[in-house]
Design a protein around this motif. Structure first.
Motif, PDB file in Angstrom:
ATOM      1  N   SER A  42       0.831  -1.303   0.103  1.00 54.61           N
ATOM      2  CA  SER A  42       0.111   0.037  -0.210  1.00 54.61           C
ATOM      3  C   SER A  42       0.901   1.203   0.071  1.00 54.61           C
ATOM      4  O   SER A  42       0.121   2.254  -0.172  1.00 54.61           O
ATOM      5  CB  SER A  42      -0.812   0.014   1.400  1.00 54.61           C
ATOM      6  N   ARG A 109      -2.948  -0.176  -6.162  1.00 52.61           N
ATOM      7  CA  ARG A 109      -3.906   0.525  -6.825  1.00 52.61           C
ATOM      8  C   ARG A 109      -4.376   1.638  -5.843  1.00 52.61           C
ATOM      9  O   ARG A 109      -5.043   1.236  -4.950  1.00 52.61           O
ATOM     10  CB  ARG A 109      -4.999  -0.414  -7.139  1.00 52.61           C
ATOM     11  N   LEU A 110      -4.469   2.752  -6.571  1.00 49.97           N
ATOM     12  CA  LEU A 110      -4.940   4.086  -5.860  1.00 49.97           C
ATOM     13  C   LEU A 110      -6.480   4.342  -6.015  1.00 49.97           C
ATOM     14  O   LEU A 110      -7.171   4.236  -5.253  1.00 49.97           O
ATOM     15  CB  LEU A 110      -4.122   5.097  -6.295  1.00 49.97           C
ATOM     16  N   TRP A 111      -6.779   4.358  -7.102  1.00 50.77           N
ATOM     17  CA  TRP A 111      -8.243   4.421  -7.588  1.00 50.77           C
ATOM     18  C   TRP A 111      -8.136   4.156  -9.094  1.00 50.77           C
ATOM     19  O   TRP A 111      -7.283   4.265  -9.839  1.00 50.77           O
ATOM     20  CB  TRP A 111      -8.321   5.756  -7.303  1.00 50.77           C
ATOM     21  N   THR A 112      -9.548   4.211  -9.509  1.00 48.81           N
ATOM     22  CA  THR A 112      -9.846   3.891 -10.868  1.00 48.81           C
ATOM     23  C   THR A 112     -10.016   5.299 -11.633  1.00 48.81           C
ATOM     24  O   THR A 112     -10.829   6.232 -11.304  1.00 48.81           O
ATOM     25  CB  THR A 112     -11.168   3.182 -11.094  1.00 48.81           C
ATOM     26  N   GLN A 115     -13.446   3.925 -16.368  1.00 46.57           N
ATOM     27  CA  GLN A 115     -14.043   2.530 -17.134  1.00 46.57           C
ATOM     28  C   GLN A 115     -15.003   2.467 -17.996  1.00 46.57           C
ATOM     29  O   GLN A 115     -16.089   3.445 -17.993  1.00 46.57           O
ATOM     30  CB  GLN A 115     -14.418   1.761 -15.630  1.00 46.57           C
ATOM     31  N   LYS A 120     -11.022  -1.390 -17.081  1.00 49.00           N
ATOM     32  CA  LYS A 120     -10.901  -0.684 -16.152  1.00 49.00           C
ATOM     33  C   LYS A 120      -9.364  -0.061 -16.424  1.00 49.00           C
ATOM     34  O   LYS A 120      -8.387  -0.647 -16.293  1.00 49.00           O
ATOM     35  CB  LYS A 120     -11.155  -1.192 -14.628  1.00 49.00           C
ATOM     36  N   ASP A 122      -6.759   2.004 -14.094  1.00 51.61           N
ATOM     37  CA  ASP A 122      -6.345   2.380 -12.777  1.00 51.61           C
ATOM     38  C   ASP A 122      -5.132   3.438 -12.701  1.00 51.61           C
ATOM     39  O   ASP A 122      -4.252   2.977 -13.474  1.00 51.61           O
ATOM     40  CB  ASP A 122      -6.289   1.094 -11.730  1.00 51.61           C
ATOM     41  N   SER A 124      -2.436   3.014 -10.838  1.00 55.53           N
ATOM     42  CA  SER A 124      -1.796   2.075 -10.063  1.00 55.53           C
ATOM     43  C   SER A 124      -0.363   1.876 -10.422  1.00 55.53           C
ATOM     44  O   SER A 124       0.187   2.051 -11.373  1.00 55.53           O
ATOM     45  CB  SER A 124      -2.273   0.722 -10.138  1.00 55.53           C
TER      46      SER A 124
END
Length: 820
Positions: A42, A109-112, A115, A120, A122, A124
């Motif tokens: 993380s 992975r932080l956020w999408t 999409q 998708k 991301d 990331s």
């Protein structure tokens, strides 16, 4: 970085084993097989965050901090965030090393970001062994360059701006190497292009430097176009097929029938790998490396416009790599990149932008290995670039230009490595090159400062006694790049050439041997021109400080006057004088020399060694350039086990074991290593004979004997002039033609339509005014005049109303009773 990898990989040496990956095209019987499973970590985002934070702070508060607290505040922020990024990267390395080889795939992975259907994208980050090595190289070498810049840029007024660009450059490169998907990689890919524009053109008030920045930016756009096209074809090919008319047809189970819709029943391989369109590197790797998925065979049988899709994808992606990593024909921007400050040259040439293309090919090794044609193109372009750039370096006199063409040539060696399937060797040479090329460029910066900002090696000489630390570190880096066996370059370059000789995975069986011969000649040239630069700079007597324009005039009769006029244009008191000086700079000038001209005496004073903030960095890089080869790349022929770096990188390179190489006797490999040493020694010996102490007249006699050949090579084969006459001129002609078309055709049509519109409007206005408004006005006027007449009946007098009523009554009686 060297010490952390040394300690960790030394522990791994005793039990180095075959890498998890492909074995003869089948999944190896190792834990995890060829399917890479991600482990969530993380805090990976902290590694690129710190350089971004430094850039943001210097952007927002840099001028105020520099004015209020001095330059120390600016570089304290920039270096502090780089040290923090290094620490987090080291923690990530040790965390990775503590796990088994098949578990060394970290993701965060932080956020999408967006999409669409099953796709998708991301924001990331991911680290595997390959990404980990690249991250350590970028963070550690860049940190040293930041420290070096404190001394080198000490007199720069825009000190804060320099460090914000430097931090932003590192952030962009970390996005590129840590991005878990093509989207994040492409953000970094374009980011390093933007930062190179800002740093190459850092002194943007100098027109030539601004042009060099623009040249780098534009040339890279050509490569980026190929990269995007390759990515599109790959994405569509993963989820559908191409019919005879080259139209995309979605395939059930891989793509939804409607654009943007989600898949109802996604297809899975027997190993439970999801199949279909993806931009995630790990997912793409799993689809292709897992033989049970059938994706590799499916892509291999696909064609587009009659061409194999795999070859088309790989070659388009390689076009992008050729732009970023300066390969033929897109190499022309890199020699001009030296227009920026020397630390920028070191950062671009050693640790960041130019390595992006090599990294990308190695990252997609599982894709390139499926196309022998694409691998042949990559290796062949690399070989041609290596020898082409090496020959240009023979007769350059600007010390940074020698190193710039050296970078182009060494990048060619890296592409030979990844092109023949020796992916780890290409990355190994990328690592060793980062050390010795950073040392060489920063060493040249130390020399330039010592010689009062002189870059012409003909005005140097004898610096060994004035700058001993710079001399020894530069010599160590020269030995490394030349390929002497006590330094790192020998191990990486020798491994690349050996793999090229034994390669059997190219389009023709003789291609490997041909590439080896070209690479060996390029290696000979490398040794020659690097030791030429060393002897011209550090041996003999110091030739600066008393004006040496006559010699420069003999070599390049127009350059001195042209630069003088350009400088005069910048200092001109008004626009008229500036225009006159700029025009004079472009005209031929007489070959004579005025010994009393100011420029003939501008380099006064003896040279001096650089401050410790610079020399300590040189010592650290020289040490890494010497020992990293023995530590990470000791050949199996010597140690009895795989090189440490090869073992560490194996999980990231599943295609490495599937690329065929010819088996040979150990004696043959020993022979080729001796040949490699002989090549390095031969280049050194020739350079020593011709340039030691500047006493030999052979170079001048050779130039007089072959003046045209010398002129062609000295002018870099007139490639820039060729591009100017073809690409640039054609682009300008096209732009003028389009301008004329726009002015006369497009604007003509628009103006004609406007004229018609105006005419219709005039007619409509006349109809409205004369007919419609006339009828309305006529009716209104009738009522108005009628009202005016009737208004006279309303007098306001009672008598008149009574007389009116009486008259009406009388009239009624007469009509009713008399007439009837």
């Amino acid at each position: 970085m060297t010490f952390s990898l040394l300690a960790a990989l030394a522990e791994q040496a005793g039990h180095a084993a075959a890498a998890p990956g492909w074995t003869g095209g089948r999944a190896a019987a190792v834990p995890g097989g060829v399917v890479a499973q991600a482990i969530h970590v993380s805090w990976l985002w902290l590694i690129p965050l710190f350089p971004l934070l430094g850039a943001a702070l210097n952007t927002a508060f840099g001028p105020w901090l520099q004015k209020r607290y001095g330059k120390r505040a600016n570089h304290a922020i920039a270096i502090g965030v780089m040290v923090a990024s290094c620490i987090v990267a080291e923690i990530a390395f040790w965390t990775m090393f503590a796990r088994p080889a098949h578990e060394r795939f970290f993701e965060d992975r932080l956020w999408t970001m967006w999409q669409s259907g099953s796709l998708k994208v991301d924001l990331s980050f991911a680290l595997d062994p390959l990404g980990m090595v690249m991250t350590l190289i970028v963070t550690h070498v860049a940190t040293l360059i930041h420290v070096y810049s404190v001394g080198y840029m000490a007199d720069e007024p825009a000190y804060w701006r320099f460090f914000l660009w430097l931090n932003l450059f590192v952030f962009s490169m970390l996005l590129l190497v840590m991005g878990s998907n093509f989207a994040v990689m492409f953000f970094g890919w374009e980011g390093v292009g933007l930062c190179s524009y800002g740093l190459i053109g850092f002194w943007y008030t100098d027109l030539e430097k601004a042009k060099a920045a623009l040249k780098a930016f534009v040339v890279n756009r050509f490569g980026d176009f190929g990269f995007v096209i390759g990515l599109f074809i790959l994405f569509w090919s993963l989820s559908g097929t191409w019919n005879a008319q080259a139209r995309y047809v979605p395939e059930p189970g891989l793509a939804a029938p409607a654009l943007g819709a989600a898949l109802a029943h996604p297809r899975l391989s027997p190993a439970r790998v999801p199949l279909g369109a993806t931009i995630e590197f790990r997912e793409l790797r799993n689809q292709i490396a897992d033989e049970s998925s059938g994706m590799a065979a499916r892509l291999g049988a696909m064609t587009l416009f009659g061409l194999p899709v795999l070859a088309l994808i790989a070659i388009c992606l390689f076009i992008g790599a050729a732009g970023k990593s300066a390969q033929i024909p897109l190499y022309v921007w890199l020699p001009d990149a030296m227009a920026g400050p020397t630390p920028v040259s070191a950062l671009i040439h050693a640790a960041t932008m130019v390595t992006a293309g090599v990294y990308m090919v190695a990252r997609l090794n599982f894709l390139f290995a499926l196309s022998p044609a694409a691998m042949t193109v990559v290796a062949s372009i690399g070989a041609l670039t290596a020898i082409f750039a090496a020959t240009i370096g023979f007769f350059q006199y600007d010390i940074k230009k020698v190193l710039a063409y050296s970078t182009v040539s060494q990048l060619g060696f890296m592409f030979i490595g990844v092109g023949v399937g020796a992916y780890w060797a290409g990355i190994f040479h990328l690592m060793t090159h980062a050390f010795f090329k950073a040392c060489l460029f920063l060493g040249s910066g130390s020399v330039i400062l010592a010689c009062h900002h002189e870059q012409d090696m003909r005005k140097m000489g004898g610096l060994a006694k004035y700058t001993p630390i710079t001399r020894w570190t530069y010599l160590a880096a020269c030995c490394a790049i030349a390929g002497f066996p006590f330094a790192a370059g020998f191990y990486s370059k020798d491994e690349i050439l050996w793999k090229a000789w034994t390669a059997e995975g190219l389009s023709a069986p003789w291609m490997g041997q041909a590439i080896y011969l070209v690479g060996a000649i390029a290696a000979l040239g490398t040794s020659f021109y690097m030791f030429r630069s060393y002897y011209m700079t550090f041996t003999g007597e110091y030739r600066g400080g008393h004006g040496h324009a006559p010699k420069e005039t003999l070599e390049d009769p127009e350059s001195v006057a042209a630069h003088a006029h350009a400088a005069a244009a910048l200092r001109a008191p008004d626009e008229h004088e500036a225009a006159a000086q700029a025009l004079a700079a472009s005209l031929p000038h007489p070959h004579g020399h005025d010994p009393h001209a100011p420029e003939a005496h501008e380099h006064g004073g003896l040279p001096h060694e650089s401050p410790r903030s610079m020399t300590w960095v040189l010592i650290a890089l020289a040490f890494a350039a010497v020992v990293s080869g023995v530590v990470f790349g000791l050949p199996k022929l010597w140690s009895g086990h795989e090189p440490l770096l090869e073992s560490f990188l194996a999980p990231s390179l599943p295609a490495a074991t599937s690329v065929p190489f010819r088996e040979t006797a150990h004696s043959t490999e020993w022979l080729f290593q001796l040949i490699g040493v002989g090549i390095a020694a031969a280049g050194w010996a020739v350079a020593r004979v011709l340039y030691l102490n500047a006493t030999s007249t052979v170079p001048e006699r050779l130039k007089a004997t072959f003046p045209r050949a010398w002129a062609v090579v000295y002018n870099k084969y007139y490639v820039d002039e060729l591009y100017q006459a073809t690409v640039v001129r054609s682009s300008l002609l096209l732009s003028r033609a389009l301008y004329w078309f726009d002015q006369n055709v497009v604007d003509g049509i628009v103006n004609a339509v406007a004229t018609i519109g105006r005419t219709i409007a005039y007619v409509d206005a006349a109809f409205d005014q004369k007919i419609v408004d006339g009828a309305v006005n006529l009716l209104a006027d009738g009522f108005l005049h009628g009202g005016a007449k009737l208004r006279r009946l309303q007098t306001g007098r009672i008598q008149a109303y009574l007389f009116g009523a009486l008259a009406g009554a009388i009239a009624f009686v007469i009509i009713q009773y008399v007439i009837r």
